[in-house]
Write an enzyme that holds these catalytic residues in place. Structure first.
Site, short mmCIF file in Angstrom:
data_model
loop_
_atom_site.label_atom_id
_atom_site.label_comp_id
_atom_site.label_asym_id
_atom_site.label_seq_id
_atom_site.Cartn_x
_atom_site.Cartn_y
_atom_site.Cartn_z
N ASP A 83 0.82 -1.21 0.00
CA ASP A 83 0.00 0.00 0.00
C ASP A 83 0.85 1.25 0.00
O ASP A 83 2.03 1.24 0.37
CB ASP A 83 -0.96 0.01 1.18
CG ASP A 83 -0.25 0.15 2.53
OD1 ASP A 83 0.77 -0.55 2.73
OD2 ASP A 83 -0.72 0.93 3.38
N GLU A 176 0.27 -1.25 5.59
CA GLU A 176 1.26 -0.77 6.55
C GLU A 176 1.06 0.71 6.84
O GLU A 176 1.24 1.15 7.98
CB GLU A 176 2.67 -1.02 6.01
CG GLU A 176 3.79 -0.79 7.00
CD GLU A 176 4.35 0.64 7.01
OE1 GLU A 176 5.18 0.95 7.87
OE2 GLU A 176 3.94 1.44 6.14
N ASP A 199 12.06 -1.37 3.94
CA ASP A 199 11.10 -0.27 4.00
C ASP A 199 11.75 1.01 4.50
O ASP A 199 11.06 1.93 4.95
CB ASP A 199 9.93 -0.68 4.91
CG ASP A 199 8.74 0.25 4.83
OD1 ASP A 199 8.63 1.00 3.84
OD2 ASP A 199 7.92 0.23 5.77
N HIS A 381 5.69 9.95 0.85
CA HIS A 381 4.29 10.26 1.16
C HIS A 381 3.77 11.51 0.47
O HIS A 381 2.74 12.05 0.89
CB HIS A 381 4.05 10.38 2.67
CG HIS A 381 4.22 9.12 3.43
ND1 HIS A 381 3.81 8.96 4.73
CD2 HIS A 381 4.77 7.93 3.09
CE1 HIS A 381 4.09 7.74 5.15
NE2 HIS A 381 4.70 7.10 4.16
#
EC number: 3.4.11.4
Length: 407
Positions: A83, A176, A199, A381
């Protein structure tokens, strides 16, 4: 080392919208993640050489590469999430900037730009190939760079059986970014000695400390009467919310803290004179400090209710995840191996706490120590996200080195 399929694989992944939804009650939270796992990842996992590939109801796509050296008895897992964060992920149109010249990068025709004056991290990347957004979406390097790197490492190991390695388990999971992806992770099924989430951010990141995290939901019950006759009668719920907030330490906010400093973060306030709600997240590294923060919020609520003469402030605290250092420091083998491999590759390990959490925060407490290694993303993000292809290649090198490690 260069890997010819890495870039195209990454570009394919990021063009698929897999944004998660914190308001959903399904697992995964969005159908797009199910489709990505079953239609894109599962077939490719089989193509690159993984065996016993399957998709679980918890949203994880799982596969195994058996050991090809009986002396390497470890079983090591690698985990990345499908995701992407709460930012536009539809119509991702990545730009590939070859031989970056160190200057300003225009993000398509959006009017936005990556400027070294604003983003100092760009100073590390002249001469490298950067993948950016076109300014209209995020990129999704968090964490599709990790997925691409793991997949590429498996592909390379399958094509080069002369590289001896231990058994490898791969897991690509959902949600996540909304903090629930690992809640249903099946540690018994995954069955490894330890694992790594791929990650992290820049080259060399190696992390085994996270925040401990809790959420706080507050309800403030007011009493609305006409403001002209309010004296001695009105209780303004919005004012109660303000009073509560003002009793928290004014410098314990995300924008004023760094390193090992914890914080309270006011996420949302809604309401009216009659009733109001506020949502906070609580973060700290040390267990005692974490518990003290929760106790402090409860103490403020209790004190306000006592002064008001009724229970007008209701606090609901929910623990979300814990600092995985508590588990990993009992056996530092995964850190020792990753650090040694990076150093052998000429990579300087950057061992520092994560001011956040990973799936590994929860998986570690399920019995599988799971630190985090770099995947390459910067400015994650949002529209200014980018990743270096060369850093992604080094992540593949690191994964291969870890599974071949004989120390």
């Amino acid at each position: 080392m260069t890997y010819p399929n890495l870039l195209d694989r990454f570009l394919t992944y990021v063009k698929v919208n897999t944004r998660s939804d914190e308001h959903s009650t399904t697992t995964p939270s969005t159908q797009s993640q199910v489709d990505f796992a079953t239609n894109v990842l599962i077939p490719e996992m089989k193509r690159v050489g993984l065996q016993n590939v399957y998709y679980l109801p918890n949203g994880f796509a799982i596969g195994t590469l058996p050991a090809n050296d009986p002396s390497l008895t470890r079983k090591i897992g690698f985990i990345s999430h499908m995701d992407t964060a709460d930012f536009n992920a539809e119509g991702v149109n990545p730009q590939v900037i070859e031989n970056y010249d160190g200057g300003v990068i225009e993000l398509g025709n959006s009017g936005f730009k990556l400027d070294p004056a604003d983003f100092k991290s760009l100073e590390k990347y002249p001469g490298q190939t950067l993948i950016t957004t076109d300014g209209t979406s995020l990129l999704g390097a968090d964490d599709k760079s990790g997925i691409a790197e793991i997949m590429t490492a498996i592909e390379y190991l399958t094509a080069h059986p002369e590289i001896k390695h231990c058994e490898i388990r791969v897991g690509f999971g959902p949600d996540e970014e909304i903090g629930v992806g690992a809640n249903k992770f099946d540690a018994e099924d995954f069955d490894v000695d330890f694992a790594y989430t791929v990650d992290g951010g820049p080259l060399g990141e190696l992390q085994y400390e996270t925040f401990s995290a809790a959420g706080a939901e507050l309800h403030f019950q007011g009493r609305n009467v006409h403001p002209g006759t309010a004296k001695g009668q009105m209780v303004n719920a919005l004012q109660l919310a303000i009073d509560f907030h003002n009793q928290l330490p004014e410098n314990d906010r995300p924008e004023l803290t760094e390193g090992y400093q914890g914080f309270y973060h006011l996420m949302d306030v809604t309401g009216s004179v009659e009733e109001a709600r506020a949502s906070y997240i609580i973060r700290d590294f040390e267990k005692d400090a974490f518990e003290a923060r929760k106790a402090s919020m409860q103490s403020i609520a209790d004190k306000m209710n006592e002064e008001l003469g009724s229970d007008r402030v209701t606090l609901n605290l929910t623990d979300q995840y814990y600092n995985m250092k508590e588990v990993i420091e009992k056996d530092m083998t995964p850190i020792t191996i990753a650090k040694a491999v990076m150093e052998d590759l000429g990579i300087t390990p950057i061992i520092e706490p994560i001011r956040g959490g990973t799936d590994g925060s929860k998986i570690s407490f399920m019995g599988i120590p799971t630190p985090n290694i770099f995947a390459g993303g910067e400015n994650m993000h949002g529209r200014f996200e980018y990743v270096s292809l060369q850093t992604m290649e080094r992540a593949v090198d690191t994964i291969i080195g870890i599974v071949a490690y004989k120390g």
